[in-house]
Design an enzyme around this catalytic site. Sequence first.
Site, PDB file in Angstrom:
ATOM      1  N   GLN A 175     -47.257  73.310  95.544  1.00 13.55           N
ATOM      2  CA  GLN A 175     -47.629  73.521  96.940  1.00 13.55           C
ATOM      3  C   GLN A 175     -48.559  72.400  97.394  1.00 13.55           C
ATOM      4  O   GLN A 175     -49.778  72.524  97.339  1.00 13.55           O
ATOM      5  CB  GLN A 175     -48.291  74.885  97.129  1.00 13.55           C
ATOM      6  CG  GLN A 175     -48.518  75.192  98.590  1.00 13.55           C
ATOM      7  CD  GLN A 175     -49.060  76.573  98.814  1.00 13.55           C
ATOM      8  OE1 GLN A 175     -49.144  77.411  97.924  1.00 13.55           O
ATOM      9  NE2 GLN A 175     -49.443  76.836 100.042  1.00 13.55           N
ATOM     10  N   PHE A 176     -47.961  71.304  97.864  1.00 12.62           N
ATOM     11  CA  PHE A 176     -48.744  70.144  98.269  1.00 12.62           C
ATOM     12  C   PHE A 176     -49.706  70.457  99.408  1.00 12.62           C
ATOM     13  O   PHE A 176     -50.712  69.775  99.591  1.00 12.62           O
ATOM     14  CB  PHE A 176     -47.825  68.977  98.657  1.00 12.62           C
ATOM     15  CG  PHE A 176     -47.256  69.063 100.046  1.00 12.62           C
ATOM     16  CD1 PHE A 176     -47.881  68.414 101.100  1.00 12.62           C
ATOM     17  CD2 PHE A 176     -46.104  69.793 100.296  1.00 12.62           C
ATOM     18  CE1 PHE A 176     -47.357  68.499 102.388  1.00 12.62           C
ATOM     19  CE2 PHE A 176     -45.574  69.873 101.569  1.00 12.62           C
ATOM     20  CZ  PHE A 176     -46.207  69.234 102.622  1.00 12.62           C
ATOM     21  N   THR A 177     -49.453  71.528 100.161  1.00 13.50           N
ATOM     22  CA  THR A 177     -50.310  71.845 101.304  1.00 13.50           C
ATOM     23  C   THR A 177     -51.737  72.209 100.896  1.00 13.50           C
ATOM     24  O   THR A 177     -52.621  72.273 101.750  1.00 13.50           O
ATOM     25  CB  THR A 177     -49.710  72.976 102.165  1.00 13.50           C
ATOM     26  OG1 THR A 177     -49.573  74.146 101.371  1.00 13.50           O
ATOM     27  CG2 THR A 177     -48.357  72.561 102.744  1.00 13.50           C
TER      28      THR A 177
END
Length: 149
Positions: free
Chosen positions: A78-80
């Site tokens: 989850q790069f966010t």
Amino acid sequence: MRAVVQRVKRAEVRVNGVICGSIGKGLVVLIAIGREDGDEDISYMVSKILNLRIFEDEQGKMNLSLKDISGELLIVSQFTLYGDCRKGRRPNFLEAAPPEQALLLYSRFIDEIRKEGFDPKQGEFQKMMELELVNDGPVTILLDSKRIF
């Protein structure tokens, strides 16, 4: 690396409506790779996640780790987690690693988890996913390999 670690009773992740990972009692780990991350960050996160004492012992105290209870792992990229919202209303993701670098380090992270004797279930890297879980407690821990928080 950054992670959101949630103690769960059960969880599953789907891609295009199809379950690609499912666990019972254990941890859901949302993991993000940063531009400056490397082997030290992987080692730190693997050790921290597997040894966090956030499961209850016989006295009801959070005293046991995932290793102690032989729990399961569901890991979702989850790069966010690197979204910077300090300016304006739209997050920037400048500190997140580019996809090629992130996939390499994510894969090494999974390999290190496996070397510790776990069989982590996973989402699919760079895919839109649906995550369903029953948080136990709730217990949710934030980790950062640079020890920012």
